[in-house]
Design an enzyme around this catalytic site. Structure first.
Site: not given
Ligand code: ACO
Length: 337
Positions: A117, A258, A288
């Site tokens: 990214c 981003h 994203n």
């Molecule tokens: N729908 C429903 N539930 C989901 C989904 C979904 N699509 N995806 C995950 N869950 C569940 C998980 O299984 C978990 O359940 P559990 O508590 O029973 O285990 C729960 O939701 C919470 O999961 P988390 O991963 O802790 O959720 P979080 O609040 O962290 O959100 C997310 C996840 C959106 C991916 C977030 O962590 C994020 O945005 N991370 C950063 C992404 C980023 O910036 N990446 C860098 C750039 S990308 C690149 O470089 C290519």
């Protein structure tokens, strides 16, 4: 003594594929809900390229617009840099070479940058260095991704997050300091290499049947760990680049972060005391798009008439590697000669 040469952000262009994939569509594919996706990420829909539409196809369309808006033609471009982690071909040729060919650019240096990214801002730092050292005059900088090509559509942890698209900018040489890039800061910490990874194909996991059956060609992300590091690192990084250049958050008309997650954008924007109208948001409609996300967002404010000549942009980004980058750049379309 010859005059000092600076890099100037001359133009922007973008391409968004037609096909739209909504959260409601995803509800039918995996165990997820519109409510979860919107609450956790801010994403409502994303665009997906056609099967026969490649990263270089999208990049070429964005580049044609950027070159035209810069008042140039393909023959004026003397360097092509494409940031992507979803190249047309994983090993060779580079996507930049394919884009050059499609644009009719010949006998010009062309290469890709892999910084996930952060790729577009990394590429801007390269353009700045080439121009300021007087090696090049008009650099085509591209961020383009067909992220849908490395998504496991059964994995709800990743398939709801990403989209496809491309953005391109022409960075030109100037002797007018008012048009110049103020600063670009790009950095990395490879000890977090496994936070975001496509394990195959590569020298560690060549493209064997076993690797494909295991799904190693799909993106894997430690989402929550990445989230926490992104907020911490980006907040520190943007505060540093502003302080170093004696600029305050309130003086930035366009904060272009981003577009990975609304909550990350909000946390960093709040840390800078930014008001809503300073922060550029496209994550709700594009998801994203990795290296394409920042140039697509800049194109949005350009096409809606919000981005005016000489106005300052603060860019910030974070991605696989782990990599991050920020930049302070005025929009500097060439005045009529
Ligand atoms: N729908 C429903 N539930 C989901 C989904 C979904 N699509 N995806 C995950 N869950 C569940 C998980 O299984 C978990 O359940 P559990 O508590 O029973 O285990 C729960 O939701 C919470 O999961 P988390 O991963 O802790 O959720 P979080 O609040 O962290 O959100 C997310 C996840 C959106 C991916 C977030 O962590 C994020 O945005 N991370 C950063 C992404 C980023 O910036 N990446 C860098 C750039 S990308 C690149 O470089 C290519």
């Amino acid at each position: 003594m010859s005059e000092k040469i600076y890099a100037a952000f001359r133009s922007i262009g973008a391409y968004v594929p037609k096909k739209v994939l909504t959260n409601q569509d995803l509800e039918k594919m995996v165990d997820t809900s519109d409510e979860w996706i919107v609450k956790r990420t801010g994403i409502k829909e994303r665009h997906i390229a056609e099967d026969n539409e490649s990263t270089s196809d999208m990049a070429t369309k964005a580049s044609e617009i950027a070159i035209k808006r810069a008042g140039l033609s393909a023959k004026d471009i003397d360097l092509v840099v494409c940031a992507t982690v979803t190249p047309d071909y994983f090993n060779m040729p580079s996507t930049a070479c394919l884009i050059s060919d499609k644009l009719g650019i010949k006998n010009v240096q062309a290469f890709d940058i892999s910084a996930a990214c952060s790729g577009f801002v990394y590429a801007l730092s390269v353009a700045k260095a080439f121009i300021e050292s007087a090696m090049k005059k008009n650099v085509l900088v591209i961020g383009a991704e067909k992220f849908s090509s490395i998504i496991d559509w059964n994995d709800r942890n990743t398939c709801v997050l990403f989209g496809d698209g491309a953005g391109a900018a022409v960075i030109g040489a100037t002797t007018n300091k008012e048009e110049a890039f103020i600063d670009v800061h790009a950095s990395a910490d490879g000890s977090y290499w496994d936070f975001l990874i496509t394990p195959a194909p590569g020298s560690v996991n060549p493209a064997t049947h076993a690797a494909i059956e295991e799904g190693l060609q799909f993106v894997k992300m430690k989402g929550n760990e990445t989230f926490k590091l992104a907020v911490k690192t980006l907040t520190k990084d943007v505060k540093e680049i502003l302080a170093k250049n004696n600029i305050e958050g309130k003086d930035i008309p366009h904060f272009v972060p981003h577009q990975a997650n609304y909550r990350i954008i909000n946390a960093v924007g709040n840390a800078l005391n930014m008001s809503e109208n300073q922060v550029v948001l496209t994550v709700h409609k594009y998801g994203n798009t990795s290296a394409a996300s920042i140039p697509m967002a800049i194109n949005d404010i350009y096409e809606s008439g919000k981005l005016k000549s000489k106005e300052l942009m603060l860019l910030d980004t974070f991605g696989g590697g782990l990599t991050w980058a920020s930049a302070l750049i005025p929009f500097a379309p060439k005045e009529n000669d």
